[in-house]
Write an enzyme that holds these catalytic residues in place. Structure first.
Site, PDB file in Angstrom:
ATOM      1  N   TYR A 138       0.856  -1.189   0.000  1.00  0.00           N
ATOM      2  CA  TYR A 138       0.000   0.000   0.000  1.00  0.00           C
ATOM      3  C   TYR A 138       0.889   1.236   0.000  1.00  0.00           C
ATOM      4  CZ  TYR A 138      -3.952  -3.006   1.457  1.00  0.00           C
ATOM      5  OH  TYR A 138      -4.920  -3.968   1.539  1.00  0.00           O
ATOM      6  N   LEU A 151     -18.601  -1.785   1.924  1.00  0.00           N
ATOM      7  CA  LEU A 151     -19.370  -0.714   1.269  1.00  0.00           C
ATOM      8  C   LEU A 151     -19.131  -0.723  -0.240  1.00  0.00           C
ATOM      9  CD1 LEU A 151     -18.959   2.220   3.827  1.00  0.00           C
ATOM     10  CD2 LEU A 151     -20.818   0.561   3.601  1.00  0.00           C
ATOM     11  N   ARG A 204     -16.512  -0.495  -2.021  1.00  0.00           N
ATOM     12  CA  ARG A 204     -15.577   0.561  -2.437  1.00  0.00           C
ATOM     13  C   ARG A 204     -16.276   1.908  -2.619  1.00  0.00           C
ATOM     14  NH1 ARG A 204     -11.083  -2.204  -2.951  1.00  0.00           N
ATOM     15  NH2 ARG A 204     -11.128  -4.344  -3.691  1.00  0.00           N
ATOM     16  N   GLY A 205     -17.305   2.139  -1.820  1.00  0.00           N
ATOM     17  CA  GLY A 205     -17.985   3.424  -1.835  1.00  0.00           C
ATOM     18  C   GLY A 205     -19.367   3.399  -2.441  1.00  0.00           C
ATOM     19  N   SER A 232     -21.902   3.392   0.207  1.00  0.00           N
ATOM     20  CA  SER A 232     -21.718   4.412   1.245  1.00  0.00           C
ATOM     21  C   SER A 232     -22.908   5.349   1.340  1.00  0.00           C
ATOM     22  CB  SER A 232     -20.453   5.235   0.954  1.00  0.00           C
ATOM     23  OG  SER A 232     -20.641   6.020  -0.226  1.00  0.00           O
TER      24      SER A 232
END
Length: 332
Positions: free
Chosen positions: A56, A206, A208-209, A212
């Site tokens: 990362y 979620l 990846r959004g 959300s």
């Protein structure tokens, strides 16, 4: 904060974990001070599980965690690290390396970057098809014996790989994508890990959004945001998926909750052996997610949620075709 023990003889950790990936990579620029403040808020709220990967930001995320954890008691934090992904200087992925010598080398660098004597859970980010899983897990087992690692996990592994790995050394958990929009593990993988007594840490809860409640069709994405290349975020697929989110929003409003809270609470409801990872990069998003802890869904509410988003309702694969081929968990 509620706690869970996902694996029968494993550690007891917070019922929600903090996924730190987005603080360093994949979703565009992140604010360093806000990232550290978010980690501190998570710890102060009782979150003990912090999930990272040595790739990362090519080490950036581990160095960020080191900075954020300075002055904190090491034994109060459970650090899970993924390794093995190979990247070029331009950030592209160029393969995976699960060879025993690579495992031990990667661990040495991770220990140095994190400033710690041990890693709580160590797991290959993907299964290296060129290396027998017994060799990869055996190398981590050597590090357990030496005291550098406490528990072993896998990420995105299929049933056969799980069984072979677990026979080499008991696994504590499998990290895999699981959400209302990604339910493939329910067919074979989830029954298998439960048979073997392996817990699950669910990422992408979620989607990846998408789940959300904050994503819109007109939202602009930077070149550094890899979601711009994901099938679920493009064209007619996005239209279809956002319509599912709106169906979930109406249910959330009835509960005086947000879409994100309902989506996280649904994952929490799937079993005490499942711990959702929240990929919050900012304190306000983390605080919203934490509200899911107190959202107890009834059987009728769960039925309504699943009627709004049936298991096969999502449009588009989780990743682009090339990355899908790297998922041992998706192999038939």
């Amino acid at each position: 904060m509620l706690t869970r023990q996902p694996e029968k003889n494993g550690p007891t950790i917070s019922a929600i974990g903090l996924g730190c990936m987005g603080m360093s990579d994949f979703y565009g620029p992140a604010d360093r001070e806000e990232s550290i403040a978010t980690i501190h808020t998570a710890l102060d709220a009782g979150i003990t599980l912090l999930d990272t990967g040595d790739f990362y930001g090519m080490g950036h995320n581990e160095l960020l965690l080191h900075e954020a954890l300075t002055g904190r008691r090491r034994e109060n934090v459970f650090i899970a690290v993924k390794f093995g992904a190979l990247r070029s200087p331009d950030g592209n992925f160029i393969g995976f390396d699960g060879r025993p010598q690579a495992v031990k080398t990667a661990l040495a660098y991770t220990l140095q970057r994190l400033g710690t004597d041990y890693i709580d859970l160590y797991q290959p980010a993907r299964v290296d098809p060129a290396v027998p899983i017994e060799d990869t897990i055996g190398a981590i087992a050597d590090m357990v014996q030496a005291g550098y690692v406490r528990y072993i996990g896998l990420s995105e592994a299929g049933v056969d790989t799980l069984r072979r790995a677990h026979a080499t050394h008991p696994l504590t958990w499998l990290q895999i994508e699981y959400s209302l929009l990604s339910r493939g593990i329910e067919n074979e993988i989830l029954p298998t890990v439960r048979e073997l007594g392996i817990g699950v840490t669910a990422y992408g809860v979620l989607s990846r959004g998408l789940l959300s409640g904050h994503w819109s069709k007109d939202r602009s994405q930077t070149a550094q945001d890899f979601r711009s290349h994901l099938p679920r975020f493009s064209g007619e697929n996005l239209d279809r998926n956002l319509s599912l989110v709106e169906a979930l929003r109406s249910i959330a409003q009835e509960q005086n909750a947000t879409v994100a809270q309902v989506a996280i609470a649904w994952v929490l409801s799937r079993g005490n052996d499942i711990i959702p990872l929240i990929g919050a990069r900012r304190r306000n998003r983390l605080e919203e997610a934490l509200g899911a802890i107190n959202l107890h869904l009834t059987n009728d509410e769960l039925a309504s949620i699943e009627a709004a988003i049936p298991p096969d309702a999502v449009a588009g694969d989780r990743y682009d075709p090339g990355q899908m081929l790297m998922l041992d968990s998706e192999k038939s």
